[in-house]
Design a protein around this motif. Structure first.
Motif, mmCIF file in Angstrom:
data_model
loop_
_atom_site.group_PDB
_atom_site.id
_atom_site.type_symbol
_atom_site.label_atom_id
_atom_site.label_comp_id
_atom_site.label_asym_id
_atom_site.label_seq_id
_atom_site.Cartn_x
_atom_site.Cartn_y
_atom_site.Cartn_z
ATOM 1 N N LEU A 132 -25.759 12.291 -13.060
ATOM 2 C CA LEU A 132 -24.258 12.208 -12.992
ATOM 3 C C LEU A 132 -23.724 12.163 -11.709
ATOM 4 O O LEU A 132 -22.961 11.314 -11.341
ATOM 5 N N GLU B 277 -20.565 3.563 -12.314
ATOM 6 C CA GLU B 277 -19.804 3.655 -13.456
ATOM 7 C C GLU B 277 -20.484 4.780 -14.041
ATOM 8 O O GLU B 277 -21.822 4.716 -14.313
ATOM 9 N N GLY C 229 -19.907 6.052 -17.032
ATOM 10 C CA GLY C 229 -19.877 6.115 -18.507
ATOM 11 C C GLY C 229 -21.353 5.740 -19.175
ATOM 12 O O GLY C 229 -21.870 6.688 -19.994
ATOM 13 N N PRO C 230 -22.189 4.779 -18.877
ATOM 14 C CA PRO C 230 -23.292 4.513 -19.469
ATOM 15 C C PRO C 230 -24.385 5.901 -18.785
ATOM 16 O O PRO C 230 -25.244 6.153 -19.964
ATOM 17 N N TRP D 169 -23.532 9.136 -18.716
ATOM 18 C CA TRP D 169 -23.264 10.032 -19.536
ATOM 19 C C TRP D 169 -23.722 9.764 -20.818
ATOM 20 O O TRP D 169 -24.365 10.710 -21.607
ATOM 21 N N ASP D 170 -23.378 8.335 -21.389
ATOM 22 C CA ASP D 170 -24.010 8.153 -22.827
ATOM 23 C C ASP D 170 -25.660 8.330 -22.790
ATOM 24 O O ASP D 170 -25.939 8.734 -23.949
ATOM 25 N N GLN E 87 -26.203 11.969 -23.227
ATOM 26 C CA GLN E 87 -25.828 12.622 -24.590
ATOM 27 C C GLN E 87 -27.076 12.171 -25.501
ATOM 28 O O GLN E 87 -27.263 13.048 -26.393
#
Length: 227
Positions: free
Chosen positions: A151, A160, A162-163, A165-166, A169
């Motif tokens: 991150l 970006e 978002g990917p 972080w996904d 997770q």
């Protein structure tokens, strides 16, 4: 006598309380105490005070080195308990000034005090649990490290997040159910992505900061001694 503020911090600094075994309520100022000097680890002074460790703190200003407080027993019968210790250890009285010094190991002291044996065992169990918990939290910090590193690297590179972080997770969410080898491969993948972004070495240190922080958590409220 209560000790407050700056004076309390000064008093605590006069001796080593890191391994003190405490029996009874610190609200009771009548105590039996035992301390040693680092240069004479097998010689212990067992004394009485009606003012808690304030008396020892006052004496400590003239000591050649910082004494190690082995135990403190808070009890209204402290004077009698001191006498019981002296009688039990009379065969080991040290050849020095006064009658309160004994050539006795910690085991010798425990052998004549059921209360200290009980408190010492409880302290050891609690400390052992804290050490185990600290290790588990350290492992948790290491498991989070790849996600934090990926991150931070993405943010520094302006990519970006978002990917990233996904993916993080999915990695964290499957740690329990997924095969360890699969989780390890996912962690390596996130670390490789971060390295490919050419992040400074200090970022690795930042991502690892949760490890010592989490490991210290079980000890934050540890109180070796209270006045």
């Amino acid at each position: 006598m209560a000790i407050r503020g700056k004076k309390l911090r000064t008093v605590r600094g006069n001796f080593d309380l890191s391994r003190t075994v405490v029996v009874g309520s610190p609200a009771n100022p009548n105590i039996v105490y035992g301390y040693r000097f680092p240069s004479h680890p097998r010689r212990i002074k067992i004394g009485y005070s009606s003012r808690g460790l304030s008396r020892v703190a006052e004496q400590a200003t003239a000591f050649p080195e910082k004494p190690i407080i082995e135990f403190v027993i808070h009890d209204r019968r402290a004077r009698a308990i001191e006498g019981a210790f002296h009688r039990a250890l009379r065969g080991q009285q040290a050849d020095t000034i006064g009658t309160e010094w004994f050539d006795a190991s910690w085991g010798d002291v425990l052998a004549v005090s059921p209360a200290l044996r009980k408190a010492s065992l409880a302290y050891s169990i609690v400390l052992g649990c804290k050490v185990v918990l600290s290790g588990l939290l350290g492992i948790a910090g290491l498991l989070v490290y790849p996600v934090l590193l990926a991150l931070i690297a993405a943010m520094l590179a302006g990519a970006e997040i978002g990917p990233v972080w996904d993916n993080g997770q999915r990695y964290l969410g499957g740690l329990v159910t997924r095969a360890p080898s699969a989780s390890l491969e996912m962690a390596r993948h996130m670390i490789r992505l971060a390295v490919m972004r050419d992040v400074p070495g200090v970022i690795h240190v930042v991502a690892l900061l949760p490890v010592p922080a989490l490991m210290w958590c079980p000890f934050v409220r540890l109180r070796a001694q209270a006045f």
